[in-house]
Write a protein that holds these residues in place. Sequence first.
Motif: not given
Lengths: 110, 116
Positions: A78-88, A98-110
């Motif tokens: 993303s070039k410019k994060l928004l608050l609404s971009d927070s999530g896993f 089926g899918y194999t998933f990664g362990s995920g990234t928890r993103l918190t936009v403040v």
Amino acid sequence: SQTIHQWPATLVQPVGSPLSLECTVEGTSNPNLYWYRQAAGRGLQLLFYSVGIGQISSEVPQNLSASRPQDRQFILSSKKLLLSDSGFYLCAWGGGGGYTFGSGTRLTVV
Amino acid sequence: AQSVTQPDIHITVSEGASLELRCNYSYGATPYLFWYVQSPGQGLQLLLKYFSGDTLVQGIKGFEAEFKRSQSSFNLRKPSVHWSDAAEYFCAVGAFGSGGYQKVTFGTGTKLQVIP
């Protein structure tokens, strides 16, 4: 065996800052790759998928973009994060089984 | 387009009790069906999958699921729940799109709490 690596695990970013999340796959070639976002109580939303280098399809309009510079590398940006971009954020590679998933990234936009 | 409904947001069971998590899907053709489990802060792990054949499928960790076409259901079961089964469970339906990729649509998940 196939493995999928995703980093970072957690990220806190200010509003308006850029984003780069990386996902790499080992043990397979020409995988179908996916980026999902998971919000509380809303399940998983498919953001992007890629069937090959440079081939990106977007499922929903948003503030994010994806790129696939190498066969086994998938990047969410993303070039410019928004608050609404927070999530896993979850990267996955998928075959017919089926899918194999990664362990995920928890993103918190403040 | 396919869709998945998991009607139970949260379920609590006692350790040792049996478990059934409900899943209903909507898809025009024979579906590819999956159950995934997610521990807090982790990615999703595939428990089991159904493509064709025997409608009762066995998965990892002692789970099984039964495909019922007439009811458009794919419920997940376990005869005796262990405390380590506490997690969130996602049902999913897959379909092959143009270009050969498989698009998987997930339900909103069911959180399982296990009490002693």
